[in-house]
Write a protein that holds these residues in place. Structure first.
Motif, PDB file in Angstrom:
ATOM      1  N   ILE A 113       0.865  -1.196   0.000  1.00  0.00           N
ATOM      2  CA  ILE A 113       0.000   0.000   0.000  1.00  0.00           C
ATOM      3  C   ILE A 113       0.895   1.237   0.000  1.00  0.00           C
ATOM      4  CG2 ILE A 113      -1.699   1.332   1.295  1.00  0.00           C
ATOM      5  CD1 ILE A 113      -2.754  -1.124   2.510  1.00  0.00           C
ATOM      6  N   GLY A 114       0.546   2.201  -0.853  1.00  0.00           N
ATOM      7  CA  GLY A 114       1.235   3.483  -0.823  1.00  0.00           C
ATOM      8  C   GLY A 114       0.201   4.553  -0.512  1.00  0.00           C
ATOM      9  N   VAL A 115       0.453   5.390   0.516  1.00  0.00           N
ATOM     10  CA  VAL A 115      -0.508   6.458   0.816  1.00  0.00           C
ATOM     11  C   VAL A 115       0.182   7.810   0.748  1.00  0.00           C
ATOM     12  CG1 VAL A 115      -1.829   4.926   2.326  1.00  0.00           C
ATOM     13  CG2 VAL A 115      -0.236   6.543   3.313  1.00  0.00           C
ATOM     14  N   VAL A 116      -0.544   8.784   0.242  1.00  0.00           N
ATOM     15  CA  VAL A 116      -0.012  10.149   0.154  1.00  0.00           C
ATOM     16  C   VAL A 116      -1.189  11.112   0.246  1.00  0.00           C
ATOM     17  CG1 VAL A 116      -0.173  10.274  -2.388  1.00  0.00           C
ATOM     18  CG2 VAL A 116       1.523  11.643  -1.189  1.00  0.00           C
ATOM     19  N   ASP A 117      -0.950  12.262   0.846  1.00  0.00           N
ATOM     20  CA  ASP A 117      -2.010  13.271   0.924  1.00  0.00           C
ATOM     21  C   ASP A 117      -1.946  14.109  -0.349  1.00  0.00           C
ATOM     22  OD1 ASP A 117      -2.654  16.203   3.035  1.00  0.00           O
ATOM     23  OD2 ASP A 117      -3.926  15.096   1.616  1.00  0.00           O
ATOM     24  N   ALA A 118      -2.426  13.514  -1.437  1.00  0.00           N
ATOM     25  CA  ALA A 118      -2.366  14.189  -2.732  1.00  0.00           C
ATOM     26  C   ALA A 118      -3.233  15.442  -2.739  1.00  0.00           C
ATOM     27  CB  ALA A 118      -2.806  13.232  -3.845  1.00  0.00           C
ATOM     28  N   THR A 119      -4.349  15.408  -1.975  1.00  0.00           N
ATOM     29  CA  THR A 119      -5.211  16.594  -1.902  1.00  0.00           C
ATOM     30  C   THR A 119      -4.437  17.758  -1.292  1.00  0.00           C
ATOM     31  OG1 THR A 119      -7.200  15.249  -1.675  1.00  0.00           O
ATOM     32  CG2 THR A 119      -7.354  17.523  -0.962  1.00  0.00           C
ATOM     33  N   GLY A 120      -3.718  17.458  -0.190  1.00  0.00           N
ATOM     34  CA  GLY A 120      -2.927  18.511   0.461  1.00  0.00           C
ATOM     35  C   GLY A 120      -1.875  19.069  -0.480  1.00  0.00           C
TER      36      GLY A 120
END
Lengths: 186, 400, 95
Positions: A113-120
């Motif tokens: 799993i890769g997570v990133v706050d792309a919205t931020g």
């Protein structure tokens, strides 16, 4: 063949991002097909993009039903639809979320799993927007999480598509997400 | 050679640009809008030296092109579904006047109601009698290559008939994949500037077009049909020359694994690509199956299919439209059955429908289709009802 | 799967008619939101500008005459925040 399903909303740039991905892959000698599927064209509505990646030309033109990877470019999409439909167990999930990767609950268990706050990142790089363009950032996250394409190729594709500040900002979004994405293996 | 990752619409637009059209007119219609939007953008930036003439509806669009073509200009437009219907009147008069207009049709259903916007052939089929040459493409590379060949075929002095390049709306026009574009100078070499010889706008030599209608009623129809028959040779010649110059050869049909095939799927458009993938799967299981792709639907490759039937023992046509109440009722099926009727030894001919109304054609259902028709063939029990591929959201085939 | 195809074909509505007429309500467009409007009740003067400008009819008048956002349908377009003459509406990130 590596099959990806991208989930996003109209206005977040998913189809454009898939074109950037296909171009980047072409630089690296790989073939791809990408197709956006959606209903009436409008901002905010759910958009799916099917992407196939291969070392050889891809003859089939149907819509894939099983996915090695899902990219979810908006944190609320999972409330609208089942993002794990067709997702193969042991696949790779790349998610736009502020949650920690350990806390992500998916109905089908991935291997990575890769997570990133792309919205931020998008709100910061492009400014406040009702629908921030998160998909170029998600490309950076996809690159780091899957290793299917390099962040340099994506940046090159961005600079081929745009000039000036649009190109600069998108390269920034791609690279920041590439840096910031947290990847865990399960 | 320029390799780019482009959608079908973009592939068409850039190929049209390489052909140096002089007059373009268009109305935006999903799923073809991006073609002329891109062309207009290229005109605005100066990269394409052409004139864009706005019109308020597709009927006027084709009228504008008709006028421009009579004046000796190379022309282009793109439309879909109801847009094609709206220009129907003028579509019929263009071949009558022997004008080599090239148009792209991004298929969109006429039969499935106003909000269906993915490929189904009811639109292009609705003008199959008109005298336009119809070339269907399997993927975006073919789309680009066929546009360039279309002008060469249309403008050939033996022919001077308009050409419709037909691409599956949405499934190909919106799908992006790598396309190799030839260089401008090589296209210029292949496609010299256009000159219309049978019409002039010289006031000293005033000419009237469209008059001969009452003079050679029966005879003209024979002449036009002969032109269509002769177009077969021109399409093949141009396809061969394209192969010599650009490395990819084209013909009226294209075959895949047919040399030793006993069962052959007869396909058109993007279904051909998906069918090839299904064939690969079934070949791995030992089933001698192949695909013949009908590229030129008008003129119909009767002779090629007859030749194919020397080896193929069973054919399954896959139609993406139907004529309600017809014998087929699929149009491709009716053409194939008619072409093979006079043969002493006819292959077993079965009929399938896939992708009607804009439905997607799942590869797995084509695999099922091969199984179903292969079983019918080996058991000697022909399926005499059509196989509807992908009923119930693509979950199964139904024979009915 | 032994269902009767004939019966299933009969279920296709005649003439493509779809029911019910009001098909928009079940679509919770609130899920489309990235930024949500938050009304500061202390700053609000109950002028009704936000309610008038909302393109989606997603601001409702309360009994006391204040205005509240219907978050089931608000898409976060930001027009109310832009138009409020008193700066009483802020767009904040939701999640």
């Amino acid at each position: 063949m590596f099959v990806v399903r991208s989930y996003s909303r109209g206005g977040q740039g998913a189809v454009t991002a898939s074109t950037l991905l296909g171009t980047a892959l072409l630089y690296e000698g790989k073939y791809a097909t990408s197709l956006g599927v959606y209903g009436p064209v409008r901002r905010g509505a759910p958009v799916t993009v099917f992407i196939r990646i291969s070392d050889k030309p891809i003859a089939t033109k149907d819509w894939p039903k099983q996915f090695d990877c899902i990219i979810v470019a908006d944190p609320k999409i999972e409330k609208m639809m089942d993002i794990t439909e067709g997702f193969k167990g042991g696949g790779i999930a790349v998610l736009n979320t502020r949650a920690n990767p350990e806390d992500v609950q998916l109905k089908i268990k991935p291997s990575k799993i890769g997570v990133v706050d792309a919205t931020g990142i998008a709100l910061d790089v492009f400014g406040p927007a009702a629908i921030p363009v998160t998909t170029t950032a998600m490309l950076g996250a996809f690159s780091k999480t899957t290793g299917m394409v390099s962040v340099d190729s994506i940046s090159k594709a961005v600079k081929e598509m745009w000039t000036g500040s649009t190109a600069e900002k998108n390269v920034e979004a791609v690279r920041r997400a590439h840096e910031a994405v947290k990847v865990i293996e399960l | 050679m320029v390799l780019r990752f482009v959608s079908g619409n973009e592939a068409v637009a850039y190929a049209v640009k390489l052909c140096r059209p002089e007059v373009i007119s268009a109305i935006a219609i999903t799923p073809a809008s991006a073609i002329c939007e891109r062309l207009v953008s290229l005109i605005a930036s100066g990269e394409l030296k052409a004139k864009f003439i706005e019109a308020e509806g597709e009927h006027s669009v084709m009228s504008v092109l008709q006028g421009a073509s009579l004046a000796g200009c190379r022309t282009f437009t793109a439309t879909s579904g109801n847009g094609l219907s709206f220009m129907n009147d003028v579509v019929y008069s263009v071949p009558n006047m022997r004008l080599p207009i090239v148009m792209t049709i991004c298929n969109r259903p006429l039969q499935a109601g106003a909000f269906s916007f993915r490929a189904d052939y009811s639109d292009s089929m609705s003008v199959r009698d008109s005298g336009w040459i119809q070339l269907y493409v399997e993927n975006n590379q073919e789309a680009a290559d066929t546009i360039i060949q279309a002008y060469k075929i249309a403008e050939d002095e033996r022919i001077l008939l308009p050409v419709m390049m037909v691409i599956d709306g949405w499934f190909l026009s919106y799908l992006s994949e790598p396309v190799d574009f030839p260089e401008q100078d090589k296209v210029d070499d292949f496609l010299p500037p256009f000159e219309l010889k049978h019409m002039s706008f010289d006031p000293e030599k005033a000419l009237y077009t469209g008059l001969s209608m009452e003079l050679f009623l029966m005879e003209s129809r024979l002449v036009y049909n002969n032109l269509m028959e002769q177009a077969k040779d021109v399409i093949k010649e141009v396809g061969k020359e394209y192969g010599r110059r650009f490395g990819r050869e084209y013909g009226l049909i294209d075959t895949y694994m047919c040399e030793d095939a006993e069962l052959v799927l007869v396909t058109m458009g993007s279904t051909s690509g998906t069918a090839k993938a299904a064939v690969d799967k079934e070949r791995a299981r030992g089933i001698p199956v192949g695909v013949v792709k009908v590229r030129s639907f008008r003129p119909f490759p009767r002779e090629e299919l007859i030749k194919l039937s020397e080896n193929a023992k069973a054919l399954v046509t896959i139609d993406r439209s139907l004529s309600y109440g017809a014998s087929g009722p699929g149009q491709l099926f009716d053409e194939v059955r008619s072409a093979l009727y006079d043969l002493e030894k006819r292959p077993m001919l079965m009929e399938a429908f896939a992708g009607l109304g804009g439905a997607e054609v799942p590869e797995e259902r084509l695999v099922d289709l091969i199984e179903e028709t292969w079983n019918a063939y080996v058991s000697g029990r022909r399926l005499n009802r059509p196989i509807w591929v992908g009923f119930f959201d693509g979950s199964r085939n139904v024979i009915m | 799967m032994g269902e009767n195809i004939e019966e299933l074909l009969k279920k296709i509505p005649v003439g493509g008619v779809s029911t019910p007429a009001q098909r928009g309500l079940p679509l919770r467009t609130g899920l489309w939101r990235t930024l949500k409007p938050v009304i500061d009740k202390d700053a609000c003067r109950r002028c009704g500008t936000c309610w008038m400008y909302c393109p989606d009819d997603a601001i409702k008048k309360t009994e006391e005459g204040f205005y509240e956002v219907d978050y089931e349908y608000c898409k976060g377009c930001g027009v109310c925040s832009e138009e409020c003459p008193f700066g009483a509406i802020k767009m904040v990130r939701e999640e």
